[in-house]
Structures are given as C-alpha cells and as structure tokens.
Design a protein around this motif. Sequence first.
Motif, short mmCIF file in Angstrom:
data_model
loop_
_atom_site.label_atom_id
_atom_site.label_comp_id
_atom_site.label_asym_id
_atom_site.label_seq_id
_atom_site.Cartn_x
_atom_site.Cartn_y
_atom_site.Cartn_z
N VAL A 95 31.70 39.44 46.00
CA VAL A 95 32.73 39.29 44.97
C VAL A 95 33.91 38.52 45.56
O VAL A 95 34.34 38.81 46.68
N LEU A 96 34.38 37.52 44.82
CA LEU A 96 35.56 36.77 45.27
C LEU A 96 36.69 36.98 44.27
O LEU A 96 36.49 36.80 43.06
N LYS A 97 37.84 37.37 44.77
CA LYS A 97 39.01 37.45 43.90
C LYS A 97 40.05 36.47 44.43
O LYS A 97 40.26 36.36 45.64
N VAL A 98 40.63 35.70 43.51
CA VAL A 98 41.60 34.69 43.91
C VAL A 98 42.95 35.00 43.26
O VAL A 98 43.03 35.18 42.05
N HIS A 99 43.97 35.07 44.08
CA HIS A 99 45.32 35.31 43.56
C HIS A 99 45.78 34.05 42.82
O HIS A 99 45.75 32.96 43.38
N ARG A 100 46.21 34.23 41.57
CA ARG A 100 46.70 33.07 40.81
C ARG A 100 48.11 32.77 41.28
O ARG A 100 49.10 33.00 40.58
N SER A 101 48.18 32.23 42.50
CA SER A 101 49.49 32.10 43.14
C SER A 101 50.32 30.97 42.55
O SER A 101 51.54 31.02 42.59
N ASN A 102 49.67 29.94 41.99
CA ASN A 102 50.46 28.78 41.57
C ASN A 102 50.57 28.57 40.06
O ASN A 102 50.94 27.51 39.61
N PHE A 103 50.18 29.58 39.29
CA PHE A 103 50.41 29.49 37.85
C PHE A 103 50.49 30.90 37.28
O PHE A 103 50.12 31.86 37.95
N THR A 104 51.01 30.99 36.09
CA THR A 104 51.09 32.32 35.47
C THR A 104 50.34 32.30 34.13
O THR A 104 50.19 31.25 33.51
N MET A 105 49.86 33.46 33.73
CA MET A 105 49.23 33.60 32.42
C MET A 105 49.91 34.80 31.79
O MET A 105 50.08 35.82 32.44
N SER A 106 50.31 34.64 30.55
CA SER A 106 50.93 35.79 29.91
C SER A 106 50.34 35.95 28.51
O SER A 106 49.63 35.09 28.02
N GLY A 107 50.65 37.07 27.90
CA GLY A 107 50.12 37.33 26.57
C GLY A 107 48.90 38.24 26.63
O GLY A 107 48.88 39.22 27.39
N PHE A 108 47.85 37.84 25.93
CA PHE A 108 46.65 38.67 25.80
C PHE A 108 45.76 38.46 27.03
O PHE A 108 44.78 37.71 27.00
N VAL A 109 46.16 39.08 28.14
CA VAL A 109 45.44 38.84 29.40
C VAL A 109 45.13 40.16 30.10
O VAL A 109 45.87 41.14 29.95
N SER A 110 44.05 40.18 30.87
CA SER A 110 43.82 41.31 31.76
C SER A 110 42.87 40.89 32.87
O SER A 110 42.04 40.01 32.70
N GLU A 111 43.08 41.51 34.01
CA GLU A 111 42.20 41.24 35.15
C GLU A 111 41.88 42.56 35.82
O GLU A 111 42.48 43.59 35.51
N VAL A 112 40.91 42.53 36.73
CA VAL A 112 40.51 43.76 37.40
C VAL A 112 41.20 43.80 38.76
O VAL A 112 41.20 42.81 39.49
N ASP A 113 41.80 44.95 39.09
CA ASP A 113 42.50 45.00 40.37
C ASP A 113 41.52 45.11 41.54
O ASP A 113 40.36 45.48 41.37
N LEU A 114 42.02 44.79 42.71
CA LEU A 114 41.15 44.73 43.89
C LEU A 114 40.48 46.06 44.23
O LEU A 114 39.28 46.07 44.50
N PRO A 115 41.21 47.19 44.22
CA PRO A 115 40.53 48.45 44.55
C PRO A 115 39.32 48.71 43.65
O PRO A 115 38.28 49.18 44.14
N SER A 116 39.43 48.39 42.35
CA SER A 116 38.28 48.61 41.47
C SER A 116 37.12 47.70 41.85
O SER A 116 35.95 48.11 41.79
N LEU A 117 37.43 46.47 42.23
CA LEU A 117 36.37 45.54 42.62
C LEU A 117 35.67 46.03 43.89
O LEU A 117 34.44 45.99 44.00
N VAL A 118 36.48 46.48 44.86
CA VAL A 118 35.92 46.98 46.11
C VAL A 118 35.00 48.17 45.80
O VAL A 118 33.93 48.31 46.40
N GLY A 119 35.39 48.97 44.81
CA GLY A 119 34.61 50.14 44.43
C GLY A 119 33.21 49.80 43.94
O GLY A 119 32.34 50.66 43.89
N LEU A 120 32.98 48.53 43.60
CA LEU A 120 31.64 48.14 43.12
C LEU A 120 30.63 48.08 44.26
O LEU A 120 29.43 47.98 44.02
N GLY A 121 31.12 48.08 45.47
CA GLY A 121 30.22 48.19 46.62
C GLY A 121 29.80 46.89 47.28
O GLY A 121 29.30 46.91 48.40
#
Length: 442
Positions: free
Chosen positions: A212-238
Amino acid sequence: MLRCCELASRHRVPTLDCVTHPPSVDALANTARGSGLSHASLVALARKAIQQAQVDSRGVEALFEELVHSAARRRLQRVINATGVLIHTNLGRSPVRVDELGGALNLEFELSTGSRGVRGADLEERLALLCGAGSALVVNNGAAALILALSAVATGKDVVISRGELVEIGGGFRLPEVMLQAGSRLVEVGTTNKTHLRDYQGGLADNQDAVVLKVHRSNFTMSGFVSEVDLPSLVGLGAPTVMDLGSGLLDSRCSWLPTSPPSWLAGEPTVRECVQAGAGLTVFSGDKLFGGPQAGILVGTRELIGLCRAHPLFRAFRCGGLIIEALSRTVDAYLANDGSEIGFWRQAGSTVENLRARAAAMGLFDVVETKSVVGGGCLPGVEIDSVGVGINGDHRQWLLGLEIPIVARVFEGCTILDLRTVEPFDDAVLKSALLELDTVSR
Ligand SMILES: *Cc1c(COP(=O)(O)O)cnc(C)c1O
C-alpha cells in the motif's frame, strides 16, 4: 616530446588551436581580470566577442563586457532571499550553512579500528533515533528515496494507491510514472475526492503480495466533499505500507522552538506520527520542513530499510560527504532540541515584533506589514504574518544586479523586502543597498 606548435612549424602545417593566442584575445581577456572568471573562460569569451563583433556593430569591448557580466552572473553564488518564501526552490530550498571542510573526512573509515567503515552509518543511527524508527537511510533527494523504496519493496508487485493521491510533484515527477519505473503495477482505488477503507480492501483482496502506498498531498489542497483513509487504518490492513510524506515535518509539537508551534502548521502530518502508526517505510525530503540540505530520507523497519540498502539503486543515489555533514548538523540540532541552529526554523519562528524592530532599525524606509509563505510546495495557501521594507516602484532588476544579489518581490507597485527570510546578519547589506537605491532613483 615536441609540443604541437613546434610540430606544426617543422611540418609547416598551419594549425588554429595550438598557435599562441593573437595578442588581441589575450589583451581583451586580461581587461576582465577582476571578474572572478578564470583566464581560460575569459579567453573563450574574448574569442566569442571577436566573432560576434563581425556581425554586431556595438564594438568588441562592449560585447566582451556583456558576455563576461552574464557569465559571472550565472555562477552559483550567495544571494539574499527577501522574497518571504521560506523554502524557495529556486534559491536552494531550506537555507543551510555550508562550511568549507577543505580536507579529508572519515566518510567510510572507522577511527576506532582503522578499517573501512560504512558511509552515513552514524548519521542514519541518529536519524532513526530522532524519528523513533528501527532504521534509516539517506539518499540524494525525496524523489530518489521514493523510487528506491518502491524498487526495493514493490518491484513486480501490485501497489495499491488512492486515485486522490496520484499526484505530480515539481519537475514533472508523476506517481504513475515512478511506479512504472520501479516495475510495480499500479492498482488505483477510490475516486479523486473520496477513497474509503473498503476501496483499499478491494484492491488488496486475494493479493498477498501487494504493497500500500500513501502519498501526502503536500502541494495542493482539496476541500468540500472529500475523504481519505488515515495511515493507522491502512497499516491495519496488514500489507507493507509505504508513506510518501514529502514535506517532512518531524513533530507537530515543535519542541525545538522557544514558542508554541506556529498555527499555520496545524494538520500537517509528521514523520514521528507515520513511524508510530507503523508505516513500513516513510520517505521525505531533507530540505523542506525538516530544514536540512537537499536529501531524501527513508525511515522504517529494519527489514524494509535493509532491502533498500541492499538495492543497487542505493549505490547510485547515495550522498556525498558534504551532504552527510550538513544533514548531520541538522539532526544534532533536533536531538539537542535547538531550532535556532536550523535556518528554516529560525526564520519560521521569528516573531512579528522582532521583524518590525529590525525593519524600523533600518530607518528612512517604509515598514510594511506583509505575508510570507512556506514555499517548496509545502502548506499551499498558508500565509504567515511578516514585516518588510517597502520602496515605491519595481526595483527587482536593480537589486539583482548588486554584488550580493537581493531577490525581492513586487506587490501593488511596491518593491517589498520581506525580513522573515533575510538572516539578521544581512540587514546591514540590505540597508546599504536601499540607501544606494534611494540615491540612484532620485
Ligand atoms: C517534495 C516531494 C517529493 C520529492 O522530493 P524531492 O526532495 O523534491 O525530490 C516527493 N513526494 C512528495 C509528496 C513531496 O512533497
């Protein structure tokens, strides 16, 4: 042995390159002796000027002077960053002091045994300690760190990533192309604005080998109807998880600052957080919010860092002694909890009162309230209260022509020198430049 000129005269063959310079070339070159350019460079420029003079009416001396001037300006040199952009990519990102070592280093040499040592090993141990990770590795830049991470842990494997994180960072470095380069198969999940845990679960289903690769959206922002999965939950996938953090803020508490953390850092993910969440590898740049020299830093488990270290690309991406030395100083400053030794944090942490006092101390000129930005593609949209000196009109070009060039910005017809990104020891240089500007523009 005969020199080629002698050879030529014996055989009476006319040669161009090996005859001594016609005196006019040398004489012309010598007129620019004080320019800082080598005689060899000046001779080449003199030849070019003589050639150009055949089709240009300005006269050979004027042409030569122009060529010398622009050649001298192109050389790497110290400049004063008065733009208010803290991490200015065109000005070398985080400001770091480069000491001239001018001698040998125990780069790969064990002083205790007198035998061969491992480059960077000591720095990497301290980095691991600093970040709370099992192990660390240092390469040339963040992009190299990411390619190395994927090549070492995901070649021939599926890499599951959110569609909202398939980003391009500066210089045309695009995530899908990086994966292709690393020989990984891209498995996009979710949508541009929303990705859920079940999307990742779907991508990982029946795929024991995926990463699993997670990339920090360091150089742009998204707002409004958005959601992402946090890192601890991703790590929990094994599955092994690689976190491309990019910006590299060490810790949100910023205990290395004398004040509480700046409010504009709120929400920025941190290296320690990623390590603690259990990311197998976290990669970030040395010269963004970490405040060190250009470098790519990988921290993570001993096993995955070991794979990166053993990969042939590591040898191609490794740093030299100057970088290891500069990064080592940055790491020591963090370990000593002393942000005043890190240029970026010194500047970021300056209070508006302090900047105002410096501006006022320059006298004569207008003290203006202004806004600095973080830059380097970090924290887009963030504005930091700052103070500068303002002069009516656009004087950027004039300021760039100074012996120590000053890079400024123009806002509403006024040239602004933002003091946040100027080191206090340069205030005197700024002041005398402004006094001179005041006289010439009268
Ligand atoms: C900046 C950045 C990179 C690249 O790092 P460099 O040091 O510029 O090579 C990679 N990923 C992210 C998320 C970044 O912000």
